[in-house]
Design an enzyme around this catalytic site. Structure first.
Site, PDB file in Angstrom:
ATOM      1  N   LYS A 181      40.059  38.702  38.267  1.00 22.91           N
ATOM      2  CA  LYS A 181      39.474  38.650  39.620  1.00 22.91           C
ATOM      3  C   LYS A 181      39.528  40.030  40.288  1.00 22.91           C
ATOM      4  O   LYS A 181      40.604  40.541  40.573  1.00 22.91           O
ATOM      5  CB  LYS A 181      40.209  37.663  40.524  1.00 22.91           C
ATOM      6  CG  LYS A 181      39.397  37.400  41.804  1.00 22.91           C
ATOM      7  CD  LYS A 181      40.174  36.720  42.910  1.00 22.91           C
ATOM      8  CE  LYS A 181      40.762  37.684  43.889  1.00 22.91           C
ATOM      9  NZ  LYS A 181      39.791  38.472  44.676  1.00 22.91           N
ATOM     10  N   GLU A 256      52.075  45.622  40.433  1.00 20.25           N
ATOM     11  CA  GLU A 256      51.908  47.008  40.902  1.00 20.25           C
ATOM     12  C   GLU A 256      51.603  46.910  42.387  1.00 20.25           C
ATOM     13  O   GLU A 256      50.515  46.489  42.771  1.00 20.25           O
ATOM     14  CB  GLU A 256      50.730  47.682  40.185  1.00 20.25           C
ATOM     15  CG  GLU A 256      50.880  47.783  38.691  1.00 20.25           C
ATOM     16  CD  GLU A 256      51.670  49.015  38.257  1.00 20.25           C
ATOM     17  OE1 GLU A 256      52.142  49.769  39.136  1.00 20.25           O
ATOM     18  OE2 GLU A 256      51.822  49.201  37.048  1.00 20.25           O
ATOM     19  N   CYS A 290      47.832  53.571  46.328  1.00 15.82           N
ATOM     20  CA  CYS A 290      49.163  52.963  46.418  1.00 15.82           C
ATOM     21  C   CYS A 290      50.262  54.015  46.392  1.00 15.82           C
ATOM     22  O   CYS A 290      51.282  53.885  47.056  1.00 15.82           O
ATOM     23  CB  CYS A 290      49.344  51.984  45.277  1.00 15.82           C
ATOM     24  SG  CYS A 290      48.836  52.684  43.701  1.00 15.82           S
ATOM     25  N   GLU A 391      53.026  51.080  55.104  1.00 15.47           N
ATOM     26  CA  GLU A 391      51.888  51.635  54.380  1.00 15.47           C
ATOM     27  C   GLU A 391      50.650  51.609  55.279  1.00 15.47           C
ATOM     28  O   GLU A 391      50.223  50.549  55.728  1.00 15.47           O
ATOM     29  CB  GLU A 391      51.654  50.782  53.122  1.00 15.47           C
ATOM     30  CG  GLU A 391      50.700  51.395  52.157  1.00 15.47           C
ATOM     31  CD  GLU A 391      50.590  50.583  50.879  1.00 15.47           C
ATOM     32  OE1 GLU A 391      50.590  49.341  50.950  1.00 15.47           O
ATOM     33  OE2 GLU A 391      50.489  51.192  49.802  1.00 15.47           O
TER      34      GLU A 391
HETATM   35  P1  NAP Z   1      45.877  42.540  48.632  1.00 15.02           P
HETATM   36  O1  NAP Z   1      45.448  41.946  49.891  1.00 15.02           O
HETATM   37  O2  NAP Z   1      47.215  42.242  48.120  1.00 15.02           O
HETATM   38  O3  NAP Z   1      44.752  42.131  47.571  1.00 15.02           O
HETATM   39  C1  NAP Z   1      44.825  42.476  46.221  1.00 15.02           C
HETATM   40  C2  NAP Z   1      44.061  41.444  45.407  1.00 15.02           C
HETATM   41  O4  NAP Z   1      44.662  40.174  45.556  1.00 15.02           O
HETATM   42  C3  NAP Z   1      42.611  41.259  45.815  1.00 15.02           C
HETATM   43  O5  NAP Z   1      41.825  40.922  44.698  1.00 15.02           O
HETATM   44  C4  NAP Z   1      42.692  40.072  46.754  1.00 15.02           C
HETATM   45  O6  NAP Z   1      41.463  39.406  46.879  1.00 15.02           O
HETATM   46  C5  NAP Z   1      43.729  39.237  46.054  1.00 15.02           C
HETATM   47  N1  NAP Z   1      44.453  38.296  46.897  1.00 15.02           N
HETATM   48  C6  NAP Z   1      44.684  38.357  48.231  1.00 15.02           C
HETATM   49  N2  NAP Z   1      45.404  37.305  48.632  1.00 15.02           N
HETATM   50  C7  NAP Z   1      45.651  36.551  47.525  1.00 15.02           C
HETATM   51  C8  NAP Z   1      46.338  35.332  47.291  1.00 15.02           C
HETATM   52  N3  NAP Z   1      46.935  34.666  48.284  1.00 15.02           N
HETATM   53  N4  NAP Z   1      46.397  34.839  46.036  1.00 15.02           N
HETATM   54  C9  NAP Z   1      45.821  35.509  45.018  1.00 15.02           C
HETATM   55  N5  NAP Z   1      45.119  36.659  45.188  1.00 15.02           N
HETATM   56  C10 NAP Z   1      45.057  37.176  46.424  1.00 15.02           C
HETATM   57  O7  NAP Z   1      45.802  44.117  48.634  1.00 15.02           O
HETATM   58  P2  NAP Z   1      44.693  45.033  49.290  1.00 15.02           P
HETATM   59  O8  NAP Z   1      45.002  45.171  50.715  1.00 15.02           O
HETATM   60  O9  NAP Z   1      43.357  44.576  48.885  1.00 15.02           O
HETATM   61  O10 NAP Z   1      44.974  46.389  48.488  1.00 15.02           O
HETATM   62  C11 NAP Z   1      45.795  47.349  48.938  1.00 15.02           C
HETATM   63  C12 NAP Z   1      47.207  47.188  48.410  1.00 15.02           C
HETATM   64  O11 NAP Z   1      47.254  47.337  46.993  1.00 15.02           O
HETATM   65  C13 NAP Z   1      48.110  48.264  48.928  1.00 15.02           C
HETATM   66  O12 NAP Z   1      49.328  47.706  49.348  1.00 15.02           O
HETATM   67  C14 NAP Z   1      48.319  49.180  47.742  1.00 15.02           C
HETATM   68  O13 NAP Z   1      49.478  49.924  47.795  1.00 15.02           O
HETATM   69  C15 NAP Z   1      48.279  48.243  46.612  1.00 15.02           C
HETATM   70  N6  NAP Z   1      47.933  48.930  45.372  1.00 15.02           N
HETATM   71  C16 NAP Z   1      48.920  49.149  44.440  1.00 15.02           C
HETATM   72  C17 NAP Z   1      48.639  49.828  43.267  1.00 15.02           C
HETATM   73  C18 NAP Z   1      49.707  50.085  42.246  1.00 15.02           C
HETATM   74  O14 NAP Z   1      49.369  50.434  41.123  1.00 15.02           O
HETATM   75  N7  NAP Z   1      50.964  49.907  42.566  1.00 15.02           N
HETATM   76  C19 NAP Z   1      47.345  50.276  43.014  1.00 15.02           C
HETATM   77  C20 NAP Z   1      46.370  50.043  43.981  1.00 15.02           C
HETATM   78  C21 NAP Z   1      46.689  49.360  45.151  1.00 15.02           C
HETATM   79  P3  NAP Z   1      40.419  39.781  48.050  1.00 15.02           P
HETATM   80  O15 NAP Z   1      40.508  41.267  48.263  1.00 15.02           O
HETATM   81  O16 NAP Z   1      39.121  39.347  47.504  1.00 15.02           O
HETATM   82  O17 NAP Z   1      40.827  38.986  49.236  1.00 15.02           O
END
Ligand code: NAP
Ligand code: MG
Length: 498
Positions: A181, A256, A290, A391
Site C-alpha cells: 500500500k 522505519e 525521516c 518532527e
Molecule cells: P503516516 O501517517 O504514518 O502514514 C504512512 C503510511 O501509513 C501511509 O501509507 C498511510 O496511508 C498509512 N497509514 C496511516 N494510518 C494508518 C493506519 N491506521 N493503518 C495502516 N496504515 C496507515 O506517515 P506520513 O505522515 O504519511 O509520513 C511521514 C512520516 O513517515 C514521518 O514521521 C517520517 O519520519 C516517516 N518516515 C520514516 C522513514 C524511515 O525510513 N524511517 C522514511 C520516510 C518517512 P495514507 O497516507 O494513505 O493515509
C-alpha cells in the site's frame, strides 16, 4: 523546462492477482499535483474484501514463487531494474507531479537509487551460500533460509517510489509475496511501475498486489489481513499500531519511523561541505525526510560567522516549479502538511525562537496555486522546545549553539528519536567520537542524506526496529530452517546399544 507527462490513465484500479480491478464497493480517491493544485487522477480505494482477495492470491502465488530458484529470482529483480531504468524519465516526472519534489531529485536520486536497490538485492541473493558445519555429537548442522510468506507493506508519501523499492526488492528477493500500500497522496509512481511489470509479464500473478487507498481504511484492512509479516515506513504514531497488530498475530514487523536528527557543525569543518550539509540535511525533499538534519548544532566558536553564511545560502535557494531542472526546492506534499509546518514556525516563535530566514508561505504569481514554503531557520532555540523535540517534516531547521563535544552529544541524545545524524569536522577522531556517542542508527560524516544500497538504514529508540537497504533485511523477510543430520553410523547407546 521538463514538461508534464501524460498518465497512462485517469482512473487507476487495484492490482490484484495479476489483474486490474476497481474497488469492490467502487470507492475512489483523488490525487493531486501539490505544485499546481490540479487533480491528476482517481485511484481505487481497497475495501476489506479487496485486501482479503489479494491476500488469498498472494498465499496461492507464494507456493510457486517461494520455490523459484535464486538465479531466477535474481534475474527477475534485474529485469525490474531495467524496466525502471528504461522508463526513468517518465516515472521521475510522475513522481514529481504527484509529490511536488523537484525533477532534479527524482531523476538524480529517487529513481536511480531505486534501480540500484533492485540490482543490489539481485546480487546479494546470488552471494548467499548458506552455512553448514558439524556440531558435537557428529551432527551436521544445516542452516537454511526459507521465504516467510505473504508480507503486508505500507509506505508514506515522502519518497513514494524509493520506499517501494526499499520494501519490494528484499521481499521479492527473499521469495515472499506482497500486499503493498502506497500513501493515498502519492500512489501513481508505484501504480505505473506495476503496469510496466505487468506489461512485461515479469512476475507471476499474485506475487505483487497493489492496494491503494487511505491509511484509515485500506491500511487498516492490511493489518487485519492474513499476512505473515508487516513492514511499515511512516510516523511513529501509526508505527505503534502496526506493532500492536503484529503482536496480536504473533508475526514480525519492521518499522522505519520518524526522527529529529542532529546535524553537528564544528568550527574546524570544511566550510563548503558544511554549508552544503545544512541544505542536504533540511532542504532535500522540502525537508520531508525521516532522517532530516532538523536540529542544527553549531559550535559556539563560529556560530555568528556560520549563521551569516547559511542564511545567505538559504536566501539563494531556488524554490519553484518542480518540473524545472533548475528548481532546488519544490512544493510540500499538500496543504495539510504545509499548514502543519507553518503552525510549527508559529509554535517556535511563541516559545521564544526567532526566524533567522524564511518562515513564510510563497504566494506570488505561480506560487499561489501550490504549497510552496521558504527555506527556514529558527534561531534562539533551546533543545527542550517543541520545535526541537517534535518532527516538523518540512524545510524548517532549528539552530542551537553548543560548547564542546560532550555538550553536543548530550543534547543530540536528548530526543525520543534516533534515526540519522551528521558530523562536520576535519578531525576524523572527533567525528568518530561524536558518531559513537550519538544513539542513532546512521551518522553521516561531512555529508548528509545519502542512501546507497549496501549501507544499513534504520532507527534506534522510537525511530523504529530493523535495518533496510542492506542484505541483513533479508533475515526479516525469511525464516531460518535448521536441519540436523546424524552422521553417526551407529546409535549412541542411549536406548539401543551401539
Ligand atoms: P503516516 O501517517 O504514518 O502514514 C504512512 C503510511 O501509513 C501511509 O501509507 C498511510 O496511508 C498509512 N497509514 C496511516 N494510518 C494508518 C493506519 N491506521 N493503518 C495502516 N496504515 C496507515 O506517515 P506520513 O505522515 O504519511 O509520513 C511521514 C512520516 O513517515 C514521518 O514521521 C517520517 O519520519 C516517516 N518516515 C520514516 C522513514 C524511515 O525510513 N524511517 C522514511 C520516510 C518517512 P495514507 O497516507 O494513505 O493515509
Ligand atoms: Mg499527489
Amino acid at each position: 523546462m521538463a514538461q508534464p507527462v501524460t498518465l497512462s490513465t485517469k482512473k487507476y484500479d487495484l492490482y490484484i492477482d495479476g489483474h486490474w480491478r476497481p474497488a469492490s464497493d467502487g470507492a475512489t480517491l483523488e490525487t493531486h499535483n501539490p505544485a499546481t493544485g490540479e487533480k491528476l487522477a482517481d485511484i481505487a480505494e481497497a475495501s476489506q474484501a479487496d485486501v482479503d482477495a489479494a491476500a488469498v492470491a498472494a498465499r496461492k502465488a507464494f507456493h510457486g514463487w517461494a520455490r523459484t530458484g535464486i538465479p531466477e529470482r535474481s534475474a527477475i529483480l534485474l529485469h525490474i531494474a531495467d524496466v525502471i531504468e528504461d522508463n526513468l524519465d517518465y516515472l521521475a516526472a510522475i513522481e514529481t507531479m504527484d509529490n511536488g519534489k523537484p525533477i532534479r531529485e527524482t531523476t538524480g536520486a529517487d529513481l536511480p537509487l531505486a534501480v540500484d536497490h533492485f540490482r543490489y538485492f539481485a546480487g546479494v541473493i546470488r552471494g548467499d551460500e548458506g552455512s553448514a558445519n558439524v556440531l558435537p555429537g557428529n551432527l551436521l548442522n544445516l542452516i537454511l533460509r526459507e521465504p516467510l510468506g505473504v508480507v503486508g507493506q505500507i509506505v508514506p508519501w515522502n519518497f513514494p517510489f524509493l520506499m517501494a523499492a526499499w520494501k519490494l526488492a528484499p521481499a521479492l528477493a527473499a521469495g515472499d509475496t506482497v500486499l503493498f500500500k502506497p500513501s493515498s497522496a502519492t500512489s501513481l509512481s508505484v501504480l505505473e511501475l506495476a503496469r510496466l511489470i505487468a506489461e512485461a509479464e515479469i512476475l507471476p500473478p499474485g506475487v505483487l498486489n497493489i492496494l491503494t487507498g487511505s491509511g484509515a481504511k485500506s491500511g487498516e484492512y492490511i493489518l487485519k489481513a492474513d499476512v505473515d509479516k508487516l513492514a511499515f515506513t511512516g510516523s511513529t504514531e501509526v508505527g505503534r499500531e502496526i506493532a500492536r497488530a503484529a503482536a496480536e498475530k504473533i508475526i514480525p514487523s519492521t518499522l522505519e519511523l520518524g526522527g529529529k536528527s542532529a546535524n553537528v557543525f564544528f568550527a574546524d569543518a570544511d566550510i563548503d561541505l558544511a554549508l552544503e550539509g545544512v541544505g542536504l540535511g533540511i532542504l532535500f525533499n522540502q525537508g520531508q525526510v525521516c532522517s532530516a538534519g532538523s536540529r542544527i548544532f553549531v559550535d559556539h566558536a563560529f556560530y555568528d560567522e556560520f549563521m551569516g553564511r547559511v542564511v545567505d545560502e538559504f536566501k539563494k535557494v531556488r524554490v519553484g516549479d518542480p518540473l524545472d531542472p533548475q528548481t532546488q526546492m519544490g512544493a510540500q506534499v499538500n496543504e495539510k502538511q504545509l499548514d502543519k509546518i507553518l503552525n510549527y514556525v508559529h509554535i517556535g516563535q511563541e516559545e521564544g525562537a526567532t526566524v533567522a530566514v524564511g518562515g513564510e508561505r510563497l504566494t506570488e504569481g505561480a506560487y499561489g496555486k501550490g504549497a510552496f514554503l521558504e527555506p527556514t531557520l529558527l534561531a534562539d532555540v533551546d533543545n527542550k522546545m517543541r520545535v526541537a523535540q517534535e518532527e516538523i517534516f518540512g524545510p524548517v531547521g532549528v539552530v542551537i549553539p553548543f560548547k564542546d563535544e560532550d555538550d553536543v552529544i548530550r543534547m543530540a541524545n536528548d530526543s525520543v528519536y534516533g534515526l540519522g545524524g551528521g558530523v562536520f569536522t576535519n578531525d576524523i577522531s572527533k567525528a568518530l567520537r561524536v558518531a559513537g556517542g550519538i544513539r542513532t542508527g546512521r551518522v553521516w560524516v561531512n555529508t548528509y542524506n545519502q542512501f546507497p544500497a549496501g549501507a544499513p538504514f534504520g532507527g534506534y529508540k522510537e525511530s523504529g526496529i530493523g535495518r533496510e537497504t542492506h542484505k541483513s533485511i533479508l533475515d526479516a523477510y525469511s525464516q531460518t530452517k535448521n536441519v540436523l543430520v546424524n552422521l553417526n553410523k551407529k546409535p549412541g547407546g542411549f536406548y539401543v546399544e551401539g
